[in-house]
Scaffold this motif. Sequence first.
Motif, PDB file in Angstrom:
ATOM      1  N   ASP A  31       0.884  -1.180  -0.151  1.00 40.70           N
ATOM      2  CA  ASP A  31      -0.101  -0.183  -0.174  1.00 40.70           C
ATOM      3  C   ASP A  31       0.688   1.194  -0.035  1.00 40.70           C
ATOM      4  OD1 ASP A  31      -1.342   2.326   1.383  1.00 40.70           O
ATOM      5  OD2 ASP A  31      -3.162   0.869   1.401  1.00 40.70           O
ATOM      6  N   ALA A  32       0.528   2.323  -0.748  1.00 37.89           N
ATOM      7  CA  ALA A  32       1.551   3.275  -0.857  1.00 37.89           C
ATOM      8  C   ALA A  32       1.921   4.135   0.567  1.00 37.89           C
ATOM      9  CB  ALA A  32       0.812   4.498  -1.686  1.00 37.89           C
ATOM     10  N   SER A  33       0.873   3.788   1.615  1.00 32.53           N
ATOM     11  CA  SER A  33       1.033   4.360   2.915  1.00 32.53           C
ATOM     12  C   SER A  33       1.966   3.433   3.811  1.00 32.53           C
ATOM     13  CB  SER A  33      -0.051   4.574   3.568  1.00 32.53           C
ATOM     14  OG  SER A  33      -0.674   3.714   3.916  1.00 32.53           O
ATOM     15  N   VAL A  34       2.166   2.065   3.365  1.00 33.67           N
ATOM     16  CA  VAL A  34       2.890   1.274   4.358  1.00 33.67           C
ATOM     17  C   VAL A  34       4.572   1.358   4.088  1.00 33.67           C
ATOM     18  CG1 VAL A  34       3.388  -1.267   4.506  1.00 33.67           C
ATOM     19  CG2 VAL A  34       1.077  -0.385   4.117  1.00 33.67           C
ATOM     20  N   ARG A  35       5.155   1.712   5.070  1.00 33.38           N
ATOM     21  CA  ARG A  35       6.698   1.699   5.127  1.00 33.38           C
ATOM     22  C   ARG A  35       7.326   0.551   4.654  1.00 33.38           C
ATOM     23  NH1 ARG A  35       7.315   3.563  11.245  1.00 33.38           N
ATOM     24  NH2 ARG A  35       8.907   2.261  10.831  1.00 33.38           N
ATOM     25  N   TYR A  36       8.253   0.582   3.820  1.00 37.40           N
ATOM     26  CA  TYR A  36       8.976  -0.638   3.328  1.00 37.40           C
ATOM     27  C   TYR A  36       9.610  -1.486   4.381  1.00 37.40           C
ATOM     28  CZ  TYR A  36      12.014  -3.339   0.306  1.00 37.40           C
ATOM     29  OH  TYR A  36      12.516  -4.529  -0.206  1.00 37.40           O
TER      30      TYR A  36
END
Length: 67
Positions: A31-36
């Motif tokens: 998800d774009a908001s999840v940190r790698y």
Amino acid sequence: MKLLADQDELKTKLRGIAREDPQPEVHIRGDASVRYQFVGQVLVATQQIGIRKVAFITTPDHFGPGT
């Protein structure tokens, strides 16, 4: 989809998957908001448990018709 409480719950689920025959593929959808960092933790856990097939699910950007 079910959110997991912590790394221990993730590993418990992965151990169950690893015992299946044939072993299914694990799909990771970021998800774009999840940190790698969290995606990396899932990858490390799959490797530690012995999951042999891991794939990423991606969604293409939508730019409109003809692009």
